[in-house]
Design an enzyme around this catalytic site. Structure first.
Site, PDB file in Angstrom:
ATOM      1  N   TRP A  69       4.354 -11.735  -9.294  1.00 18.17           N
ATOM      2  CA  TRP A  69       4.124 -10.351  -8.867  1.00 18.17           C
ATOM      3  C   TRP A  69       5.026 -10.131  -7.657  1.00 18.17           C
ATOM      4  O   TRP A  69       4.863 -10.772  -6.631  1.00 18.17           O
ATOM      5  CB  TRP A  69       2.667 -10.177  -8.492  1.00 18.17           C
TER       6      TRP A  69
ATOM      7  N   ASN B 260       2.355 -19.195  -4.984  1.00 17.94           N
ATOM      8  CA  ASN B 260       1.603 -17.950  -4.846  1.00 17.94           C
ATOM      9  C   ASN B 260       1.329 -17.731  -3.370  1.00 17.94           C
ATOM     10  O   ASN B 260       1.052 -18.683  -2.642  1.00 17.94           O
ATOM     11  CB  ASN B 260       0.269 -18.018  -5.588  1.00 17.94           C
TER      12      ASN B 260
ATOM     13  N   GLU C 176     -16.833   4.646  -8.435  1.00 14.63           N
ATOM     14  CA  GLU C 176     -16.454   3.640  -9.427  1.00 14.63           C
ATOM     15  C   GLU C 176     -15.972   4.302 -10.717  1.00 14.63           C
ATOM     16  O   GLU C 176     -15.003   3.840 -11.333  1.00 14.63           O
ATOM     17  CB  GLU C 176     -17.621   2.699  -9.702  1.00 14.63           C
TER      18      GLU C 176
ATOM     19  N   LYS D 186     -12.273   3.696 -12.395  1.00 13.45           N
ATOM     20  CA  LYS D 186     -12.064   3.237 -13.765  1.00 13.45           C
ATOM     21  C   LYS D 186     -11.089   4.148 -14.501  1.00 13.45           C
ATOM     22  O   LYS D 186     -10.260   3.689 -15.271  1.00 13.45           O
ATOM     23  CB  LYS D 186     -13.399   3.186 -14.531  1.00 13.45           C
TER      24      LYS D 186
ATOM     25  N   GLU E 188      -7.299   3.802 -12.779  1.00 10.02           N
ATOM     26  CA  GLU E 188      -6.587   2.535 -12.812  1.00 10.02           C
ATOM     27  C   GLU E 188      -6.106   2.148 -14.198  1.00 10.02           C
ATOM     28  O   GLU E 188      -5.104   1.425 -14.313  1.00 10.02           O
ATOM     29  CB  GLU E 188      -7.430   1.409 -12.202  1.00 10.02           C
TER      30      GLU E 188
ATOM     31  N   HIS F  66     -15.162  22.125   1.402  1.00  6.22           N
ATOM     32  CA  HIS F  66     -14.391  21.832   2.602  1.00  6.22           C
ATOM     33  C   HIS F  66     -12.952  21.475   2.232  1.00  6.22           C
ATOM     34  O   HIS F  66     -12.376  20.526   2.766  1.00  6.22           O
ATOM     35  CB  HIS F  66     -15.042  20.706   3.396  1.00  6.22           C
TER      36      HIS F  66
END
Length: 621
Positions: free
Chosen positions: A76, A110, A494, A498, A501, A517
């Site tokens: 990565w 890593n 959450e 979901k 992502e 607001h």
């Protein structure tokens, strides 16, 4: 993030390395590579950009590379863009694209070496040349430098290197002069070592080696190991041998496979009734909560007068829900903090507080750092984690394990649900110990409600076709808003995550009262607004906020409980879940939102289990 594998034995190493890396694809990566040495020390290094299939094709599934000792890596990108040159393994010499390599030291890593620029400048002064932009190449060449300068063995050379390194690492190296051996070291980044008869395996996570063995060693921070075929010797940074106990991984290799489902995420969504039930049964015996294994006594609980819940991502959303429940059931003040913020805050900490750190992997870098900071300040710590023997589990004063089993999809589902169960049970135990929940019948009612959750999740899953249809209809949406109040707001956080992502739809979660607001200015015709409505005292207020959106052209989806509210008259599409006590509604309300995100991603033809730019376990800051 990133994946490490290694093999030493009597079989051809390359196919085993590729197989192991395939089990770690969920961790996120943009390039991959392997290095294999034969018995004479000669080596072959092959690296590719993109999917692991590219590396497999380049090596004919590994069969084109001979040798029984090798290391592999999925990268990565941190230092340096994704490229063949920046991919691992890195070598102490100059990288050639021919594949053949005569370097004395070859390695993968890593983590992040924070002072790599300083170390690189030192090595340049000693005539080392660099071909990549990575901190890992610096680390491998520093090992080579000490190995040659002091004419010492691999363990001493690695130790000398590591005392000069700042940062995190799971390091795996091979030396030309020791062709049948692999050397490893660890600081913060996860690593395990497996053995079976006359073979040894290295990996950054258990699924990579489950096909071959369930007997593993967990290497600790600031430790090194020499690995031979079927033999592992551990050392501290002084070079002294360290004794380790072999442990057995309890879940099977089959648990880490798709089991007939198209994606790991859908498999893991369907595993929730079972793993939630397992977690409940671990801590509820009959009508009693038993946290003896966790080690928090009634006296400990009575002395706690504040709770800090510290986590990242979905685990933080769990903390947000638990915050509401603890405060409602006890007299304890609760603060739910993002680990990445908590660790750098200069705030007064209550010496009688309990710090609850929530993490699926038990290796989340910010959460681990926050845990260690809390311990340094003398606070009592409790970890809610899924991985036995993980860094957070080892460092915390008390551990409450979830029984989710291996979770492969990047987007968490079953681990999240098990964390919620642990939070419910901990909340009830704190209430009981502090005398704010003294009625045995009330306690039995709460326990019965928790026990009913697995069956009710199953009922929701049995009715998922409507959500599949709805997701297909709205898969081209540009924006979605999830709104709710109180505990419903935490559920929305959450649900929104979901969606964004894995489907890449811009979605946001808002406390419904905040819409006016500023946010309501974003509502336009056909904007999807999803309202979560499980809290009786807040239902009417949230409905009013939803109708304000509808009057501005929004399309409304309502998520509520059977028989509780008449939502269909106000919403364009309504999803019902079974009734459960409002404290525990999050365990049911999240299931349709997981399915909605999943089906939206599938409808768009996306890679559900490995969404772009994301990794399963964030082990660097």
């Amino acid at each position: 993030m990133c994946g490490i594998v290694g093999y030493i034995g009597h079989k051809q190493a390359a196919p085993i390395l590729l197989e192991g890396l395939s089990k770690l694809e969920y961790r996120g990566y943009d390039s991959a590579g392997i290095a294999v040495r034969d018995g004479d020390g000669a080596s072959v290094v092959v690296k590719t950009v993109g999917k692991l299939a590219n590396l497999s094709n380049k090596t004919n599934g590994g069969s084109a590379i001979s040798g029984c000792c090798g290391i592999g890596h999925t990268r990565w990108a941190t230092h340096g863009a994704p490229s063949v040159v920046n991919a691992h393994p890195h070598v102490s010499g100059s990288f050639e694209h021919t594949g053949k390599d005569d370097s004395d030291v070859i390695g993968v890593h890593n983590g992040i070496i924070e002072n790599y620029q300083e170390l690189k400048a030192k090595l340049i002064r000693h005539n080392y040349e660099f071909y990549s932009e990575t901190d890992t190449e610096v680390l491998i060449k520093l090992v080579d430098y000490y190995y040659k300068k002091y004419k010492m063995g691999p363990i001493d050379a690695i130790a000398k290197t590591l005392v000069r390194v700042r940062g995190s690492y799971a390091l795996e190296v091979m030396f030309k002069d020791y062709p049948g051996e692999v050397y490893v070291a660890r600081q913060q980044s996860p690593m395990i070592i497996g053995v079976k008869d006359d073979e040894s395996y290295v990996a950054s996570d258990v699924p990579a080696i489950l096909k071959y063995t369930r007997d593993v060693y967990y290497i600790d921070n600031l430790e090194m190991a020499r690995i031979r075929a079927g033999e592992v010797t551990f050392f501290n940074l002084d070079g002294d041998e360290v004794e380790k106990e072999l442990q057995t991984v309890t879940f099977s290799a089959e648990a880490a496979e798709k089991g007939g489902f198209e994606h790991f995420m859908m498999k893991e969504i369907h595993e929730q009734p079972k793993v939630v039930e397992d977690t409940i049964n671990k801590y509820i015996v009959g009508d009693k909560i038993d946290l003896s294994e966790v080690g928090i006594t009634a006296e400990d609980a009575a002395n706690i007068n504040e709770v800090y819940i510290v986590a990242c991502g979905s685990a933080w959303h769990v903390g947000m829900e638990i915050q509401y429940i603890v405060e409602d059931l006890t007299d304890i003040a609760v603060r739910c903090e993002l680990a990445s913020e908590f660790r750098y805050r200069h705030m007064p900490l209550n010496p009688n507080a309990l710090v609850v750190v929530i993490s699926q992997s038990g290796e989340t870098a910010d959460s681990l750092a926050a845990l260690r900071m809390a311990k340094e300040k003398g606070l009592k710590t409790l970890a809610i984690v899924n991985v036995v023997g993980s860094s957070i589990a080892r460092d915390a004063d008390h551990v409450m394990y979830t029984l989710a089993g291996p979770e492969i999809s990047v987007a968490t589902t079953k681990a999240y649900s098990c964390q919620l169960i642990c939070g419910y049970i901990l909340s009830l135990k704190l209430a009981e110990a502090r005398g704010t929940l003294t009625d045995p019948e009330k306690m039995k009612y709460y326990i019965d409600e928790i026990k009913s959750i697995p069956e009710k999740i199953t009922k929701i899953l049995d009715e998922k076709e409507r959500l599949q249809w709805f997701a297909a209809k709205y898969s081209n949406a540009q924006d979605m808003f999830f709104i709710g109040r109180g505990l419903d707001y935490a559920i929305c956080l959450e649900g929104s995550l979901k969606m964004k992502e894995i489907s890449y739809v811009h979605s946001e979660a808002y406390a419904a009262g905040e819409l006016k607001h500023g946010t309501i200015s974003l509502i336009e015709k056909n904007t999807l607004v999803i309202g979560v409505l499980t809290q009786p005292s807040l239902y009417e207020k949230t409905i009013s906020n939803m109708l304000e959106c509808k009057s501005r052209g929004a399309y409304l989806m309502g998520l509520t409980s059977y028989g509780k509210y008449e939502v269909e008259d106000q919403c364009d599409f309504t999803v019902y879940v079974p009734k459960v006590d409002e404290h525990f509604a999050g365990s049911l309300a999240i299931i349709p939102l997981q399915l909605l995100g999943y089906y939206t991603s599938v409808a768009k033809g996306l890679d559900v289990d490995k969404p772009r730019n994301l990794a399963k376990s964030v082990t660097v800051e």
